[in-house]
Design a protein around this motif. Structure first.
Motif, short mmCIF file in Angstrom:
data_model
loop_
_atom_site.label_atom_id
_atom_site.label_comp_id
_atom_site.label_asym_id
_atom_site.label_seq_id
_atom_site.Cartn_x
_atom_site.Cartn_y
_atom_site.Cartn_z
N MET A 1 0.82 -1.18 0.00
CA MET A 1 0.00 0.00 0.00
C MET A 1 0.88 1.26 0.00
O MET A 1 0.62 2.20 -0.74
N LEU A 2 1.90 1.27 0.83
CA LEU A 2 2.78 2.44 0.89
C LEU A 2 3.54 2.63 -0.42
O LEU A 2 3.70 3.75 -0.90
N ARG A 3 3.97 1.52 -1.01
CA ARG A 3 4.69 1.61 -2.29
C ARG A 3 3.79 2.24 -3.36
O ARG A 3 4.22 3.07 -4.14
N GLY A 4 2.51 1.86 -3.37
CA GLY A 4 1.57 2.43 -4.31
C GLY A 4 1.36 3.92 -4.10
O GLY A 4 1.22 4.69 -5.05
N THR A 5 1.35 4.33 -2.82
CA THR A 5 1.21 5.75 -2.50
C THR A 5 2.41 6.55 -3.00
O THR A 5 2.24 7.62 -3.59
N PHE A 6 3.60 6.02 -2.78
CA PHE A 6 4.80 6.70 -3.29
C PHE A 6 4.75 6.79 -4.82
O PHE A 6 5.11 7.81 -5.39
N ARG A 7 4.30 5.73 -5.48
CA ARG A 7 4.20 5.74 -6.94
C ARG A 7 3.27 6.86 -7.40
O ARG A 7 3.59 7.62 -8.31
N LEU A 8 2.10 6.98 -6.77
CA LEU A 8 1.15 8.03 -7.13
C LEU A 8 1.75 9.42 -6.94
O LEU A 8 1.59 10.30 -7.80
N LEU A 9 2.43 9.63 -5.84
CA LEU A 9 3.04 10.93 -5.58
C LEU A 9 4.12 11.27 -6.60
O LEU A 9 4.18 12.39 -7.12
N ASP A 11 4.59 9.88 -9.63
CA ASP A 11 4.03 9.99 -10.98
C ASP A 11 3.23 11.27 -11.19
O ASP A 11 3.02 11.69 -12.32
N SER A 12 2.81 11.91 -10.10
CA SER A 12 2.06 13.16 -10.24
C SER A 12 2.99 14.35 -10.52
O SER A 12 2.52 15.42 -10.88
N CYS A 13 4.28 14.14 -10.42
CA CYS A 13 5.27 15.19 -10.72
C CYS A 13 5.66 15.10 -12.19
O CYS A 13 5.95 14.03 -12.69
N ASP A 14 5.68 16.24 -12.85
CA ASP A 14 6.01 16.26 -14.28
C ASP A 14 7.45 15.86 -14.57
O ASP A 14 7.74 15.33 -15.64
N ASP A 15 8.36 16.12 -13.64
CA ASP A 15 9.78 15.88 -13.91
C ASP A 15 10.32 14.62 -13.23
O ASP A 15 11.53 14.44 -13.13
N MET A 16 9.43 13.74 -12.79
CA MET A 16 9.86 12.49 -12.16
C MET A 16 9.05 11.33 -12.73
O MET A 16 7.91 11.51 -13.14
#
Length: 70
Positions: A1-9, A11-16
């Motif tokens: 669950m935490l890994r998925g949260t980090f992925r969402l955060l 992926d929401s950045c344009d430069d990452m």
């Protein structure tokens, strides 16, 4: 669950972008060697090889890769 949260955060950045996710330390080492990312988020408690050992292995076996942070 935490890994998925980090992925969402991230992926929401344009430069990452997330280039890989590992379920254990061995996979983390392999992904770091393959993708040579600028940033690695490593859980210190992973099945098999833990994050501390995976970081040490990656650092010792991947040229010009050095961990930062605490």
């Amino acid at each position: 669950m935490l890994r998925g949260t980090f992925r969402l955060l991230i992926d929401s950045c344009d430069d990452m972008e997330v280039v890989g996710e590992a379920t254990n330390g061995r996979e983390a080492v392999d992904l770091a060697r393959t993708h040579r990312p600028d940033v690695v988020l490593m859980d210190i408690r992973m099945p098999g090889t833990d994050g501390l050992a995976a970081t040490a292995t990656t650092s010792a076996t991947t040229p010009n890769w050095r961990p930062r942070g605490s």
